[in-house]
Design an enzyme around this catalytic site. Sequence first.
Site, mmCIF file in Angstrom:
data_model
loop_
_atom_site.group_PDB
_atom_site.id
_atom_site.type_symbol
_atom_site.label_atom_id
_atom_site.label_comp_id
_atom_site.label_asym_id
_atom_site.label_seq_id
_atom_site.Cartn_x
_atom_site.Cartn_y
_atom_site.Cartn_z
ATOM 1 N N TYR A 75 -17.817 16.807 5.827
ATOM 2 C CA TYR A 75 -18.821 17.532 5.033
ATOM 3 C C TYR A 75 -19.254 18.869 5.647
ATOM 4 O O TYR A 75 -20.208 19.480 5.157
ATOM 5 C CB TYR A 75 -20.078 16.663 4.886
ATOM 6 C CG TYR A 75 -19.969 15.440 3.998
ATOM 7 C CD1 TYR A 75 -18.825 14.664 3.940
ATOM 8 C CD2 TYR A 75 -21.058 15.049 3.210
ATOM 9 C CE1 TYR A 75 -18.762 13.528 3.137
ATOM 10 C CE2 TYR A 75 -21.009 13.912 2.407
ATOM 11 C CZ TYR A 75 -19.850 13.162 2.382
ATOM 12 O OH TYR A 75 -19.793 12.046 1.588
ATOM 13 N N HIS A 89 -25.306 7.901 0.592
ATOM 14 C CA HIS A 89 -23.943 7.331 0.427
ATOM 15 C C HIS A 89 -24.041 5.810 0.420
ATOM 16 O O HIS A 89 -24.967 5.242 1.024
ATOM 17 C CB HIS A 89 -23.067 7.784 1.614
ATOM 18 C CG HIS A 89 -21.594 7.631 1.369
ATOM 19 N ND1 HIS A 89 -20.955 6.413 1.437
ATOM 20 C CD2 HIS A 89 -20.633 8.533 1.059
ATOM 21 C CE1 HIS A 89 -19.664 6.577 1.182
ATOM 22 N NE2 HIS A 89 -19.431 7.864 0.949
ATOM 23 N N GLY A 90 -23.094 5.155 -0.205
ATOM 24 C CA GLY A 90 -23.001 3.691 -0.134
ATOM 25 C C GLY A 90 -22.808 3.270 1.320
ATOM 26 O O GLY A 90 -22.143 3.981 2.086
ATOM 27 N N ASP A 91 -23.358 2.118 1.690
ATOM 28 C CA ASP A 91 -23.301 1.739 3.110
ATOM 29 C C ASP A 91 -21.915 1.254 3.550
ATOM 30 O O ASP A 91 -21.718 0.871 4.691
ATOM 31 C CB ASP A 91 -24.396 0.708 3.452
ATOM 32 C CG ASP A 91 -24.233 -0.595 2.686
ATOM 33 O OD1 ASP A 91 -23.235 -0.734 1.928
ATOM 34 O OD2 ASP A 91 -25.108 -1.477 2.835
ATOM 35 N N THR A 122 -22.473 -1.245 -4.073
ATOM 36 C CA THR A 122 -22.420 -2.154 -5.229
ATOM 37 C C THR A 122 -20.991 -2.658 -5.405
ATOM 38 O O THR A 122 -20.086 -1.856 -5.675
ATOM 39 C CB THR A 122 -22.831 -1.380 -6.521
ATOM 40 O OG1 THR A 122 -24.033 -0.668 -6.240
ATOM 41 C CG2 THR A 122 -23.023 -2.308 -7.699
ATOM 42 N N ASP A 204 25.248 -1.909 6.595
ATOM 43 C CA ASP A 204 24.855 -0.869 5.638
ATOM 44 C C ASP A 204 26.099 -0.217 5.034
ATOM 45 O O ASP A 204 26.414 0.936 5.313
ATOM 46 C CB ASP A 204 23.985 0.160 6.405
ATOM 47 C CG ASP A 204 23.474 1.282 5.533
ATOM 48 O OD1 ASP A 204 23.466 1.135 4.302
ATOM 49 O OD2 ASP A 204 23.084 2.328 6.103
HETATM 50 C C1 SPV Z 1 18.900 4.887 5.309
HETATM 51 O O1 SPV Z 1 17.743 4.769 5.723
HETATM 52 O O2 SPV Z 1 19.549 3.944 4.873
HETATM 53 C C2 SPV Z 1 19.547 6.204 5.305
HETATM 54 C C3 SPV Z 1 19.173 7.194 6.321
HETATM 55 O O3 SPV Z 1 20.429 6.410 4.512
HETATM 56 S S1 SPV Z 1 20.286 7.033 7.637
HETATM 57 O O4 SPV Z 1 20.207 5.650 8.111
HETATM 58 O O5 SPV Z 1 19.893 7.971 8.673
HETATM 59 O O6 SPV Z 1 21.613 7.326 7.142
HETATM 60 MG MG MG Z 2 21.198 4.689 3.600
#
Ligand code: SPV
Ligand code: MG
Length: 431
Positions: A75, A89-91, A122, A204
């Site tokens: 503020y 202000h609300g507590d 409230t 992956d």
């Molecule tokens: C993921 O998080 O799956 C990505 C980013 O694609 S990386 O792992 O850096 O490729």
């Molecule tokens: Mg990825």
Amino acid sequence: MQKVYTCFCTDVIHEGHINIINQAKKYGDVYVGVLTDEAMIRFNRFPAVSFEERVEMVKSIKDVKEVIIQDEIMYDKVIKQLRPDYVIHGDNWMHGYMKSVRDNVEKLLNEYGGKIIDVPYTYNENVKRLDAQIKEKLSMPEYRRKRLKQLLKLRPIVKTIEVHSGLTGLIAEKTVVEHNGEFDQFDAMWVSSLCDSTAKGKPDIELVDMTSRFRTIDDVMEVTTKPIIFDGDTGGLTEHFVYTVRSLERMGVSAVIIEDKTGLKKNSLFGTEVAQTQDTIENFCAKIAAGKKVQLTDDFMIIARIESLILERGMEDALTRAAAYVEAGADGIMIHSRKKDPAEILEFCDKFRLKDKDTPIVVVPSSFNVITEAELAEHGVNIVIYANQLTRSAFPAMEQTAKDILKYHRAKEVDSRLMPIKDIISLIEEL
Ligand code: SPV
Ligand code: MG
């Protein structure tokens, strides 16, 4: 007449606010601050109604003498200008991260003898219902989907954290910190292919199928309101990608990022240590264009990820691809690198920005983690993704706990590191 100031950070005026006004007017003229969107999203929910509407809503309350625009959570500015005799202000601001705001107000008022009035907060069934309605609205596909584009306008850099479950979604949704008077929270969530696969004990390599990936999105969406950026890997065949776009858009996902690789995709952080094939510019542009053609709203974004630096094909190749992908309709560019030094990422951003001032740039600083958000923003980056840190921090903690239980033949020795049962129960709201 004495001056009484209060600041509202709300999308709806309910009996709690009216109570504050009624209490305030006993002490003098009532001035009400309305927090700007930029300030509100640093610690609160995303506003469900526009700033202009919120100002009008407060103006129309009987007994409000003047509406003041408050553009910072603290503020300082408003207290210096208005010099109110009282701040009411609300507590609820007496604990949690809001306490630092109260402490600061107290310090500012003490300088000239102003006073704080804490009104019992409230929180009855009616207020609870209104609160739930707003939260529900923010989680709906049509409101959630457009939020990423809204955030790109409001935030110097959109901070995105990886999620792969309801629980990690809750962390992304609820974590707010106050540090040296500054508040922050994550703006968006990244459904990473790496972490979604890892959570399932799979590599992956686009092995976890789309149905399963969508299931993860659904788990996250059930308990959150923040926008989602989906890691779409290569996007698969163009003929399949168009269906993915439609599904993601319908679910309320804000963006998909697809990378310009083809064939058996491996994680980028392997770089050239494994065989990976980059797609041709023509094929990848055709995939982007096909995705853009089938999407039904203006809200959804298709972001093209360039793997040229990962695959050591050079800066020129990365820049040529970036221009071609934008030309093909990409709504954003993600540039990736696995170098520790952020130099090549920054060089790309600077060169790209010479020719293209607007297309959002996304980066994933897993390797080049020395760089700060402010430095990235200075080089024109719009979205930063912390792509795997939640998973990587949880795994060693869980592994250590498992080892210690085996070692001590009981769980007492690990107890001091554990989240209290009470906290884990209250993390999840019951309806
Ligand atoms: C993921 O998080 O799956 C990505 C980013 O694609 S990386 O792992 O850096 O490729
Ligand atoms: Mg990825």
